[in-house]
Design a protein around this motif. Structure first.
Motif, PDB file in Angstrom:
ATOM      1  N   TRP A 184      -2.427   0.377  -4.255  1.00 42.35           N
ATOM      2  CA  TRP A 184      -1.412  -0.350  -4.173  1.00 42.35           C
ATOM      3  C   TRP A 184      -0.588  -0.695  -5.242  1.00 42.35           C
ATOM      4  CZ3 TRP A 184      -6.381  -1.096  -3.220  1.00 42.35           C
ATOM      5  CH2 TRP A 184      -6.879  -1.248  -1.971  1.00 42.35           C
TER       6      TRP A 184
ATOM      7  N   LYS B 269       8.440   5.606  -4.760  1.00 44.22           N
ATOM      8  CA  LYS B 269       8.501   4.091  -4.777  1.00 44.22           C
ATOM      9  C   LYS B 269       9.065   3.444  -5.996  1.00 44.22           C
ATOM     10  CE  LYS B 269       6.546  -0.131  -3.135  1.00 44.22           C
ATOM     11  NZ  LYS B 269       5.507  -0.773  -2.186  1.00 44.22           N
TER      12      LYS B 269
ATOM     13  N   LYS C  22       0.771  -1.382  -0.141  1.00 41.40           N
ATOM     14  CA  LYS C  22       0.000   0.047  -0.006  1.00 41.40           C
ATOM     15  C   LYS C  22       0.998   1.370   0.013  1.00 41.40           C
ATOM     16  CE  LYS C  22      -4.159   1.674   1.992  1.00 41.40           C
ATOM     17  NZ  LYS C  22      -5.252   1.445   2.940  1.00 41.40           N
ATOM     18  N   ILE C  23       0.442   2.327  -0.771  1.00 42.45           N
ATOM     19  CA  ILE C  23       1.313   3.425  -0.883  1.00 42.45           C
ATOM     20  C   ILE C  23       0.612   4.334   0.297  1.00 42.45           C
ATOM     21  CG2 ILE C  23       1.869   5.653  -2.209  1.00 42.45           C
ATOM     22  CD1 ILE C  23       2.934   2.917  -3.329  1.00 42.45           C
ATOM     23  N   LYS C  24       1.454   5.087   0.952  1.00 45.90           N
ATOM     24  CA  LYS C  24       1.131   5.742   2.181  1.00 45.90           C
ATOM     25  C   LYS C  24       1.045   7.240   1.579  1.00 45.90           C
ATOM     26  CE  LYS C  24       2.106   2.483   5.060  1.00 45.90           C
ATOM     27  NZ  LYS C  24       2.121   1.150   3.930  1.00 45.90           N
TER      28      LYS C  24
ATOM     29  N   ALA D 192       4.334   9.907  -3.916  1.00 43.70           N
ATOM     30  CA  ALA D 192       4.688   8.908  -3.008  1.00 43.70           C
ATOM     31  C   ALA D 192       4.692   7.552  -3.989  1.00 43.70           C
ATOM     32  CB  ALA D 192       3.642   8.346  -1.875  1.00 43.70           C
ATOM     33  N   ILE D 193       3.799   7.530  -5.028  1.00 44.07           N
ATOM     34  CA  ILE D 193       3.974   6.395  -5.966  1.00 44.07           C
ATOM     35  C   ILE D 193       5.313   6.640  -6.695  1.00 44.07           C
ATOM     36  CG2 ILE D 193       2.918   5.471  -8.024  1.00 44.07           C
ATOM     37  CD1 ILE D 193       0.030   6.474  -6.769  1.00 44.07           C
TER      38      ILE D 193
ATOM     39  N   CYS E 253      -1.760   8.570   0.095  1.00 43.08           N
ATOM     40  CA  CYS E 253      -2.782   8.673  -1.112  1.00 43.08           C
ATOM     41  C   CYS E 253      -4.166   8.891  -0.581  1.00 43.08           C
ATOM     42  CB  CYS E 253      -2.814   7.294  -1.994  1.00 43.08           C
ATOM     43  SG  CYS E 253      -1.299   7.360  -3.321  1.00 43.08           S
TER      44      CYS E 253
END
Length: 131
Positions: free
Chosen positions: A53, A125, A44-46, A121-122, A48
């Protein structure tokens, strides 16, 4: 997966926020859904606004991505992002200005500040070395 050139043409052809929205919702239908087992806290992306995910697999130096969201608009944005990076080496991905690439796709008017934080954040990552 939609190729980046075709997707860029599609999104740049949008003349209004509504056109862009409709195009993103249509694109969202092309993103394969993740299984319940893949929708873990680790993936899971924090940060958002909606649940997102992201799974990154690396094979022979090439990155492959799977992603999903509970929001149609975000799934469309994920299709756009992944079209830019799928099947590329991490070093190539790290050299890309992904924010500028997304701006070229006409998405800036759609990214509210809270949604933009999730997008960042995406992108972080995607460009990070393997965990």
């Amino acid at each position: 997966m939609t190729d980046a050139i075709h997707l860029k043409t599609q999104l740049q052809a949008c003349r209004s926020k509504e056109d862009t929205f409709k195009t993103l919702v249509t694109l969202s239908k092309t993103l394969p859904r993740l299984t319940a087992e893949d929708k873990t806290e680790v993936n899971k992306i924090k940060g958002c606004e909606s649940a997102v995910w992201l799974i990154i697999e690396e094979s022979h130096g090439i990155r492959h991505f799977e992603a999903d969201s509970d929001a149609k608009l975000m799934r469309g944005v994920l299709v756009a992002i992944l079209s830019l990076v799928e099947g590329k080496a991490l070093t190539d991905i790290q050299q890309m200005d992904l924010k500028a690439e997304l701006a070229e796709l006409n998405l800036s008017s759609y990214l509210t500040s809270s949604r933009a934080n999730g997008i960042l954040a995406i992108l972080e990552k995607i460009q990070a070395p393997k965990q």
